[in-house]
Design a protein around this motif. Structure first.
Motif, PDB file in Angstrom:
ATOM      1  N   ILE A  27      39.466 -19.737 -34.989  1.00 51.47           N
ATOM      2  CA  ILE A  27      38.144 -20.224 -34.605  1.00 51.47           C
ATOM      3  C   ILE A  27      37.432 -20.778 -35.819  1.00 51.47           C
ATOM      4  O   ILE A  27      37.252 -20.065 -36.802  1.00 51.47           O
ATOM      5  CB  ILE A  27      37.310 -19.102 -33.973  1.00 51.47           C
ATOM      6  CG1 ILE A  27      37.981 -18.596 -32.695  1.00 51.47           C
ATOM      7  CG2 ILE A  27      35.893 -19.599 -33.679  1.00 51.47           C
ATOM      8  CD1 ILE A  27      37.357 -17.328 -32.152  1.00 51.47           C
ATOM      9  N   VAL A  28      37.034 -22.024 -35.742  1.00 51.77           N
ATOM     10  CA  VAL A  28      36.195 -22.604 -36.787  1.00 51.77           C
ATOM     11  C   VAL A  28      34.737 -22.502 -36.369  1.00 51.77           C
ATOM     12  O   VAL A  28      33.872 -22.107 -37.137  1.00 51.77           O
ATOM     13  CB  VAL A  28      36.569 -24.078 -37.046  1.00 51.77           C
ATOM     14  CG1 VAL A  28      35.586 -24.715 -38.015  1.00 51.77           C
ATOM     15  CG2 VAL A  28      37.993 -24.179 -37.558  1.00 51.77           C
ATOM     16  N   LYS A  29      34.487 -22.821 -35.096  1.00 43.99           N
ATOM     17  CA  LYS A  29      33.107 -22.801 -34.622  1.00 43.99           C
ATOM     18  C   LYS A  29      33.106 -22.572 -33.116  1.00 43.99           C
ATOM     19  O   LYS A  29      33.894 -23.165 -32.400  1.00 43.99           O
ATOM     20  CB  LYS A  29      32.412 -24.120 -34.949  1.00 43.99           C
ATOM     21  CG  LYS A  29      30.943 -24.205 -34.556  1.00 43.99           C
ATOM     22  CD  LYS A  29      30.356 -25.512 -35.034  1.00 43.99           C
ATOM     23  CE  LYS A  29      28.883 -25.627 -34.732  1.00 43.99           C
ATOM     24  NZ  LYS A  29      28.630 -25.790 -33.284  1.00 43.99           N
ATOM     25  N   ILE A  30      32.225 -21.719 -32.663  1.00 39.90           N
ATOM     26  CA  ILE A  30      32.027 -21.512 -31.230  1.00 39.90           C
ATOM     27  C   ILE A  30      30.807 -22.313 -30.810  1.00 39.90           C
ATOM     28  O   ILE A  30      29.691 -22.016 -31.241  1.00 39.90           O
ATOM     29  CB  ILE A  30      31.855 -20.030 -30.875  1.00 39.90           C
ATOM     30  CG1 ILE A  30      33.120 -19.247 -31.239  1.00 39.90           C
ATOM     31  CG2 ILE A  30      31.548 -19.870 -29.389  1.00 39.90           C
ATOM     32  CD1 ILE A  30      33.023 -17.760 -30.965  1.00 39.90           C
ATOM     33  N   ASN A  31      31.022 -23.318 -29.998  1.00 37.97           N
ATOM     34  CA  ASN A  31      29.914 -24.175 -29.587  1.00 37.97           C
ATOM     35  C   ASN A  31      29.049 -23.521 -28.516  1.00 37.97           C
ATOM     36  O   ASN A  31      27.838 -23.709 -28.496  1.00 37.97           O
ATOM     37  CB  ASN A  31      30.449 -25.507 -29.077  1.00 37.97           C
ATOM     38  CG  ASN A  31      31.172 -26.281 -30.159  1.00 37.97           C
ATOM     39  OD1 ASN A  31      30.677 -26.434 -31.268  1.00 37.97           O
ATOM     40  ND2 ASN A  31      32.380 -26.753 -29.849  1.00 37.97           N
ATOM     41  N   SER A  32      29.682 -22.797 -27.623  1.00 37.15           N
ATOM     42  CA  SER A  32      28.930 -22.114 -26.581  1.00 37.15           C
ATOM     43  C   SER A  32      29.793 -21.012 -25.982  1.00 37.15           C
ATOM     44  O   SER A  32      31.026 -21.072 -26.048  1.00 37.15           O
ATOM     45  CB  SER A  32      28.495 -23.076 -25.472  1.00 37.15           C
ATOM     46  OG  SER A  32      29.616 -23.601 -24.779  1.00 37.15           O
TER      47      SER A  32
END
Length: 119
Positions: A27-32
């Protein structure tokens, strides 16, 4: 990337449950992160979505009985459900839009957790 949901079960009307969904993997970024629910013969419906910026979109009007929150450090989203009613009976699914270096932004689904409200 995997989503692991937990916290469902059998509860009497008026009771409470807290669902949890943890995301793991590259995971680099959780957008939602969001919760959906589905009953047999019906389409899956959005309960609430929490964006990375903290914006909450609640499609299901639950008269403030449901609260969605997120622990950014644990990559976990919660759904606190109070004063449960029989019509809340459904399978609840966790959803997350997650950015990874190798896949870009992708929607992931958890396996679902059953919530049954019955006396």
């Amino acid at each position: 990337v995997q989503l692991q949901a937990s916290g469902g079960g059998l509860v009497q009307p008026g009771g409470s449950l807290r669902l949890s969904c943890a995301a793991s993997g590259k995971i680099v970024k959780i957008n939602s992160m969001a919760w959906y629910r589905q009953t047999p013969g019906r389409e899956r419906e959005l309960v609430a979505r929490l964006t990375d910026g903290g914006r909450i979109t609640a499609v299901v009007a639950e008269e403030d009985r449901f609260t969605v929150s997120r622990d950014f450090d644990k990559n976990t989203v919660y759904l606190q459900m109070n004063n449960l009613k029989s019509e809340d009976t459904a399978r609840y699914y966790c959803n997350a839009n997650i950015y990874s270096w190798d896949t870009g932004s992708v929607d992931y689904w958890g396996q679902g957790t059953q919530v049954t409200v019955s006396s």
